[in-house]
Scaffold this active site. Structure first.
Site, PDB file in Angstrom:
ATOM      1  CG  ASP A 306      -3.522   5.345  -3.872  1.00 30.49           C
ATOM      2  OD1 ASP A 306      -3.257   4.171  -4.187  1.00 30.49           O
ATOM      3  OD2 ASP A 306      -2.661   6.135  -3.465  1.00 30.49           O
ATOM      4  CB  THR A 308      -1.498   2.743   0.002  1.00 32.46           C
ATOM      5  OG1 THR A 308      -1.107   1.486  -0.558  1.00 32.46           O
ATOM      6  CG2 THR A 308      -0.676   3.034   1.239  1.00 32.46           C
ATOM      7  CG  ASP A 539      -2.119   8.600   1.102  1.00 35.11           C
ATOM      8  OD1 ASP A 539      -1.816   8.238  -0.053  1.00 35.11           O
ATOM      9  OD2 ASP A 539      -1.916   7.892   2.106  1.00 35.11           O
TER      10      ASP A 539
END
Length: 810
Positions: A306, A308, A539
């Site tokens: 991912d 970000t 996250d």
């Protein structure tokens, strides 16, 4: 939690102390009782109630009933294995719980007309919550007031752009306040909150698949059935041969054979190898929540990232300011600093404020940023009006700057335009005389170690898939900056739900944007269906379900708690660059456990061959349990402990169990036949005549004397077994290092002392005249030669090793 009564609050008063207590008593609180791991009771049960412990426990009880404590030493392994498993999992649980406590969030609530901070888990239904920039939204509700409130919803949607929320909008937990302020009543808390409903399935504890542990469990299943068949045969054969000596002799001889069938140290060594790898990785800020995760990452061939929080730090930064139309660069920077000097600055202005100092201008009017308007503005005493916003809104259709802006956007830059006007602001309307002053570019901050880490995975043959909720072009630009060739980025909004089509797209594409949480999970499933072992990093809560279903889930330490709860690995400092260390540890564990597993399985095969041969030849089983404990300790258990911890950079190769069986079973067969041959030869040249064995060779009870001639056949068989197993150890320890040579030499010295020292040979029941020693050594050497031939044959089918790497274990 659902309310049982209407709250009597407004946006000034909040709940009273009595109302809070009433809701707490009804359980209408924001605490979901989240578990980051199994309970202590579950940990204990999982590590104690195993097939391995049941087999050894039953044998231990049987041996103890004979009164021969020396023959029950193998029971120590039973206790050690359970203790290590319990300790490791408990320590991992404590570490994660401490991490959660350290980062436990707080929330501002209004109670009894006073604003106070309470732990987020203590927020109750109908609480009046006060939101400010930087806060996490703790519960669902509808905004009562909003002063330019913008929420970052990347945790839920993956989209990094903040979203404006006016009064009356519904907001959800799991988001964060980027700019502005507001108040609302908590209308869904605890398990009813949106973010917790999403994470509920992900929180359920699941075991990571481990090829090593699955293979060992398969071995134990096979061995269980072998024991079911071999035990009656062993008891019957020993009863017919040594039954006249009493039931104790039958139990000890029978137990020796069955104990040899159980790879008691293999499970222990696997646990130790995983445990020490986990401890080492914790020192490198990697928390291993499940032991098999270390092995699992070494088997991974696709890593889904991912963007970000993994490749980027999750924040934007000011990259460049380009004055246009003759604008003065100092004046432009002063204007940017003045606009950023705003207590309710949005993400863009906050990034500008980190890079540009405020000039001290006095603000006289402000139009805050609005996602519909896509611009913000301010007037200042003795200065012009300045506007900062989207170029497509502030530029006229024919302005040549549009081409420059479009080119920057294609390269992944976030572009805003700074414009000036001589007019004063009159409400949320753009001044008519706007003049462009500067093109301002911002970029996401790339993690400095991302390029090197991705290059490592590429060298190791691991594919990378970047999956993000952001714009595909932006994601592709980040991919280029970290050294990946993104090809044609894919907008996931146009993807089909058909699994076959999804698999085809994933085969040919690297970068995916606008991916929903459900699609992330579908991507993982599609890759697994294509035969890949998948690791997923993330996250946000939007990553939790995909992390749970991936073969290995990797969470960032600063990520959402629900995400950390389902991940097998947590990068405590959020550094993606730790993953190569995890992969190296996984390779070491896999290679070394395979190496030592051959030792244990060879012993099991040897015992089975010896049981069958003894039954066919009507011989006593050659050993007592204490003899096999000596051989196991010196040639298997202790060396395996060191070999399991040594360096090993061999790449993962499928077929762990098949390779073990290909070498260990015939090696054990050779050892078993050598043992029986040695026992027969020793009995003919030494010992007592077969007809007198039962009368003269009853196993001594404490304080009783034993005819030394009776122990000579077992002594000779033990010498032969030591020689054969020392050579198995030698071939498995290759290539040699100084510490391996020293280890084998030390074990050989201890073996000699077991026969040479009176106290030792008295404890083990050895008596070895020199003629018996040379005869037994010669028989063992014949077996060692056959082991060498087998080793060379078994190694032919293996792929070539990497330069500098240890070869795959036999």
């Amino acid at each position: 939690m659902t309310t049982t009564g209407q709250a009597h609050t407004d946006h000034q008063t909040g709940l009273t102390r009595e109302q809070v207590a009433e809701r707490v008593s009804r359980g209408e609180v924001n605490d979901v009782g989240e578990r980051t791991s199994r309970s202590i009771g579950e940990i204990v049960r999982a590590n104690v109630l195993t097939r391995f412990n049941a087999i050894l426990g039953a044998l231990f009880v049987l041996v103890m009933t004979t009164g021969s404590v020396a023959d029950g030493l193998f029971g120590i392994i039973l206790v050690l294995n359970s203790a290590i498993g319990i300790t490791q999992e408990y320590l991992a649980k404590r570490k994660l719980d401490r991490l959660a406590l350290l980062h436990a969030p707080t929330t501002r609530v209004v109670r009894d007309r006073r604003t106070t901070e309470v732990p987020t888990r203590e927020v109750v239904l109908d609480d009046l919550i006060d939101l400010r920039a930087g806060d996490e939204v703790p519960a669902d509700g509808v905004l009562l007031t909003s002063e330019g409130l913008e929420l970052g919803e990347a945790n839920l949607t993956g989209e990094s752009d903040p979203v404006q929320h006016p009064a009356g909008d519904e907001i959800r937990s799991g988001t964060s306040v980027v700019a502005g302020s507001g108040r609302y009543h908590a209308k869904a808390v605890g398990r009813d909150a949106y973010v917790n409903r999403i994470a509920e399935e992900a929180r359920r504890f699941t075991r990571t698949h481990s090829e090593i542990q699955a293979s060992i469990n398969t071995l134990l299943r096979y061995i269980t059935w072998v024991i079911v068949v071999a035990l009656p045969l062993q008891v019957w054969s020993q009863w017919t041969v040594v039954g006249d000596q009493g039931w104790q002799s039958v139990v000890l001889r029978s137990s020796a054979g069955v104990v040899g069938l159980v790879p008691e140290g293999l499970v222990l060594l696997t646990s130790v190898a995983f445990l020490l790898a986990a401890v080492q990785l914790t020192r490198d800020q990697v928390l291993v929540q499940q032991l098999p995760a270390v092995e699992g990452l070494a088997r991974v061939d696709v890593v889904c990232l991912d963007k970000t929080g993994t490749l980027t730090v999750g924040e934007i930064a000011l990259e460049d300011v380009r004055p246009v139309a003759g604008a003065d660069v100092d004046e432009v920077r002063c204007a940017l600093g003045a606009l950023a000097d705003d207590p309710n600055a949005n993400g863009t202005l906050a990034a500008v404020g980190h890079a540009v100092d405020p000039p001290g201008w006095h603000r006289t009017a402000t139009v805050p940023f609005n996602s519909q308007r896509k611009w913000s503005a301010a007037c200042f005493d003795d200065h012009e009006t300045w506007v900062l916003g989207a170029p497509e809104v502030l530029l006229s259709d024919g302005d040549p700057l549009r081409a420059e802006v479009a080119d920057l956007a294609r390269r992944g830059r976030r572009v805003v335009l700074l414009a000036r006007s001589a007019e004063q602001l009159a409400g949320p309307e753009l001044p008519a005389d706007l003049t462009p002053a500067a093109v301002v570019t911002l970029t996401e901050q790339i993690r400095p170690d991302a390029r090197e880490t991705l290059a490592f995975f590429a060298d190791e043959g691991v594919e990378i898939k970047i999956i993000s909720g952001d714009n595909p072009e932006t994601v592709a630009a980040v991919a280029r900056e970290v050294g990946l060739d993104p090809g044609e980025p894919v907008d996931a909004r146009g993807l089909s739900d058909d699994p076959e089509e999804l698999r085809e797209v994933l085969r040919r594409s690297v970068v995916f944007g606008r991916v929903t949480p459900e699609q992330k999970r579908a991507f993982v499933h599609a890759l697994q269906a294509d035969g890949h072992v998948v690791a997923m990093t993330g996250d946000g809560v939007n990553d939790a379900l995909a992390l749970k279903d991936a073969d290995i889930g990797v969470a960032m330490g600063n990520g959402a708690q629900a995400t950390k709860a389902v991940a097998e690995l947590v990068l405590l400092d959020g550094r993606f660059a730790h993953l190569p260390k995890v992969l190296a540890e996984g390779r070491r564990v896999i290679g070394n456990v395979e190496r030592v597993a051959n030792l244990f399985v060879a012993k099991n095969a040897m015992s089975l061959v010896a049981i069958l041969a003894a039954a066919l030849a009507s011989l006593p089983f050659p050993f007592l349990p204490r003899h096999l404990t000596l051989v196991s300790t010196l040639t298997i258990g202790t060396p395996a402990l060191f070999l399991a911890l040594g360096p090993n950079r061999q790449r993962y190769l499928p077929g762990f169990l098949a390779r073990i069986l290909r070498f260990a079973v015939p090696a054990g067969g050779i050892a078993g036949l050598a043992v029986i041959a040695s026992y027969v030869l020793s009995g003919r040249g030494h010992g007592v005549p077969p007809g007198e064995f039962s009368a003269r060779c009853e196993i001594a009870r404490p304080g009783a004397a034993l005819d030394l001639a009776c122990v000579q056949p077992s002594t000779g068989a033990t010498i032969t077994l030591l020689v054969v197993f020392f050579w198995i150890l030698v071939v498995l320890a290759r290539p040699f290092r100084w510490w391996k040579v020293g280890l084998i030499a030390a074990m050989a010295v201890l073996a000699v002392l077991a026969f040479a020292l009176p106290a030792a040979n008295g404890f083990f029941g050895f008596h070895a005249p020199w003629t018996l020693v040379w005869q037994s050594l010669l028989t063992g050497l014949v077996g060692a030669v056959l082991i060498e031939v087998l080793h060379r044959w078994a190694g032919r089918s293996r792929p070539p090793r990497r330069p500098g790497a240890d070869p795959a274990p036999a």
